[in-house]
Design a protein around this motif. Sequence first.
Motif, short mmCIF file in Angstrom:
data_model
loop_
_atom_site.label_atom_id
_atom_site.label_comp_id
_atom_site.label_asym_id
_atom_site.label_seq_id
_atom_site.Cartn_x
_atom_site.Cartn_y
_atom_site.Cartn_z
N VAL A 174 -7.29 -15.58 -18.82
CA VAL A 174 -7.93 -16.68 -19.01
C VAL A 174 -6.93 -17.94 -19.40
O VAL A 174 -5.84 -17.61 -19.73
CB VAL A 174 -9.31 -16.59 -19.58
N THR A 175 -7.51 -18.85 -18.97
CA THR A 175 -6.71 -20.42 -19.55
C THR A 175 -7.56 -20.67 -20.68
O THR A 175 -8.84 -21.04 -20.68
CB THR A 175 -6.62 -21.46 -18.46
N LEU A 176 -7.11 -20.86 -21.85
CA LEU A 176 -7.71 -21.55 -23.12
C LEU A 176 -7.32 -22.87 -23.00
O LEU A 176 -6.13 -23.50 -22.75
CB LEU A 176 -7.08 -20.95 -24.06
N GLU A 177 -8.31 -23.78 -23.05
CA GLU A 177 -8.14 -25.30 -23.22
C GLU A 177 -8.95 -25.76 -24.46
O GLU A 177 -9.88 -25.55 -24.81
CB GLU A 177 -8.91 -25.86 -22.08
N VAL A 178 -7.84 -26.39 -25.31
CA VAL A 178 -8.31 -26.87 -26.69
C VAL A 178 -7.83 -28.20 -26.91
O VAL A 178 -6.66 -28.57 -26.28
CB VAL A 178 -7.86 -25.96 -27.82
N THR A 179 -8.45 -28.98 -27.67
CA THR A 179 -7.82 -30.29 -27.91
C THR A 179 -6.82 -30.46 -28.84
O THR A 179 -6.87 -29.55 -30.05
CB THR A 179 -9.01 -31.26 -28.55
N GLY A 180 -5.75 -30.83 -28.53
CA GLY A 180 -4.84 -30.80 -29.79
C GLY A 180 -5.10 -31.69 -30.79
O GLY A 180 -5.50 -32.86 -30.72
N ARG A 181 -4.65 -31.49 -31.91
CA ARG A 181 -5.22 -31.96 -33.40
C ARG A 181 -4.37 -33.11 -33.41
O ARG A 181 -4.81 -34.01 -34.31
CB ARG A 181 -4.88 -30.77 -34.42
N LYS A 182 -3.13 -33.31 -33.06
CA LYS A 182 -2.33 -34.49 -33.05
C LYS A 182 -2.41 -35.47 -32.13
O LYS A 182 -2.85 -36.76 -32.12
CB LYS A 182 -0.93 -34.14 -33.42
N SER A 183 -2.42 -34.97 -30.68
CA SER A 183 -2.44 -35.70 -29.54
C SER A 183 -3.74 -36.22 -29.11
O SER A 183 -3.84 -37.33 -28.51
CB SER A 183 -1.51 -34.98 -28.52
N GLY A 184 -4.63 -35.47 -29.07
CA GLY A 184 -6.00 -35.50 -28.74
C GLY A 184 -6.21 -34.94 -27.29
O GLY A 184 -7.24 -35.32 -26.77
N VAL A 211 -12.50 -24.34 -24.23
CA VAL A 211 -12.97 -23.94 -22.98
C VAL A 211 -12.26 -22.83 -22.43
O VAL A 211 -11.01 -22.92 -22.74
CB VAL A 211 -12.67 -25.19 -22.00
N LEU A 212 -12.79 -22.04 -21.82
CA LEU A 212 -12.11 -20.91 -21.19
C LEU A 212 -12.21 -21.02 -19.52
O LEU A 212 -13.37 -21.40 -19.17
CB LEU A 212 -12.52 -19.54 -21.55
N GLY A 256 -11.82 -18.93 -12.97
CA GLY A 256 -12.35 -19.16 -11.67
C GLY A 256 -13.75 -20.11 -11.87
O GLY A 256 -14.61 -20.34 -10.93
N GLY A 257 -13.95 -20.51 -13.20
CA GLY A 257 -15.01 -21.34 -13.69
C GLY A 257 -14.76 -22.08 -14.86
O GLY A 257 -13.59 -21.55 -15.61
N ARG A 258 -15.68 -22.82 -15.40
CA ARG A 258 -15.54 -23.44 -16.83
C ARG A 258 -16.57 -22.91 -17.73
O ARG A 258 -17.71 -23.02 -17.51
CB ARG A 258 -15.39 -24.98 -16.65
N GLU A 259 -15.99 -22.38 -18.83
CA GLU A 259 -17.01 -21.80 -19.85
C GLU A 259 -16.68 -22.46 -21.13
O GLU A 259 -15.85 -22.46 -21.87
CB GLU A 259 -16.80 -20.35 -19.94
N GLU A 260 -17.66 -23.38 -21.90
CA GLU A 260 -17.64 -23.79 -22.94
C GLU A 260 -17.96 -22.97 -24.04
O GLU A 260 -18.79 -22.17 -23.90
CB GLU A 260 -18.49 -24.98 -23.14
N VAL A 261 -16.93 -22.65 -25.01
CA VAL A 261 -17.15 -21.37 -25.95
C VAL A 261 -16.87 -22.06 -27.47
O VAL A 261 -16.24 -23.22 -27.58
CB VAL A 261 -16.15 -20.23 -25.65
N HIS A 262 -17.20 -21.22 -28.31
CA HIS A 262 -16.95 -21.28 -29.65
C HIS A 262 -16.29 -20.10 -30.19
O HIS A 262 -16.54 -18.94 -30.21
CB HIS A 262 -18.13 -21.37 -30.54
N LEU A 263 -14.95 -20.64 -30.50
CA LEU A 263 -14.13 -19.45 -31.26
C LEU A 263 -14.26 -19.29 -32.81
O LEU A 263 -13.98 -20.12 -33.50
CB LEU A 263 -12.52 -19.82 -31.14
N GLU A 264 -14.72 -17.99 -32.81
CA GLU A 264 -15.05 -17.80 -34.65
C GLU A 264 -14.01 -16.86 -34.98
O GLU A 264 -13.51 -15.75 -34.57
CB GLU A 264 -16.18 -17.07 -34.69
#
Length: 182
Positions: free
Chosen positions: A40-50, A90-91, A94-102
């Motif tokens: 999968v591709t993990l997409e996360v917001t950069g803590r410094k760059s945004g 987001v993962l 083949g599609g976009r899945e909003e997730v929460h990583l615990e």
Amino acid sequence: MRSDFTRWLYRGQRPNWIARMVNRAWATVASSGVASNYLVTLEVTGRKSGRTVSLPMVVAVVDGQRYLVSMLGENVHWVHNVRAAGGRAVLRSGGREEVHLEEVPADQRAPILKAYLQRAPGARPHVPVNKDAPMAEFEKVAAAFPVFRVASHKKVQPTQPGGNARHSFTNSGSAGSVGKSG
């Protein structure tokens, strides 16, 4: 030889320019969904760059739950970014899945690390335990490798025999098993 090269790509726990190019290519492949059901591709917001940061990840599946593992340990940007984002990510596969990583407590990581090394041969040079080692060996190193459970409102359906090997999702329930463990 291969493990020396892989370690060279990530000297100082950071990808060099070659590794960054390869990671970009794999992130594109993983996002498209044409690769296996655990890339999968993990997409996360950069803590410094945004800005949104994307990187390819291998999903480990244990007892029907999906997990992401930091093969380079604690001091990597994506781990810090996930924590700063409160686990929101987001993962794509083949599609976009909003997730929460615990984040998984260190004393529960050993079986996940073992499953991860079975699926992620590129990570093996970075984790100082053989993929076939007894669970006690994984317990010794577990605290050094952050693991995150993928929490989602979608249910991951098992792959049908002879069917498509990618994830299929429904909108209810919790994570189920994912295809075969390849």
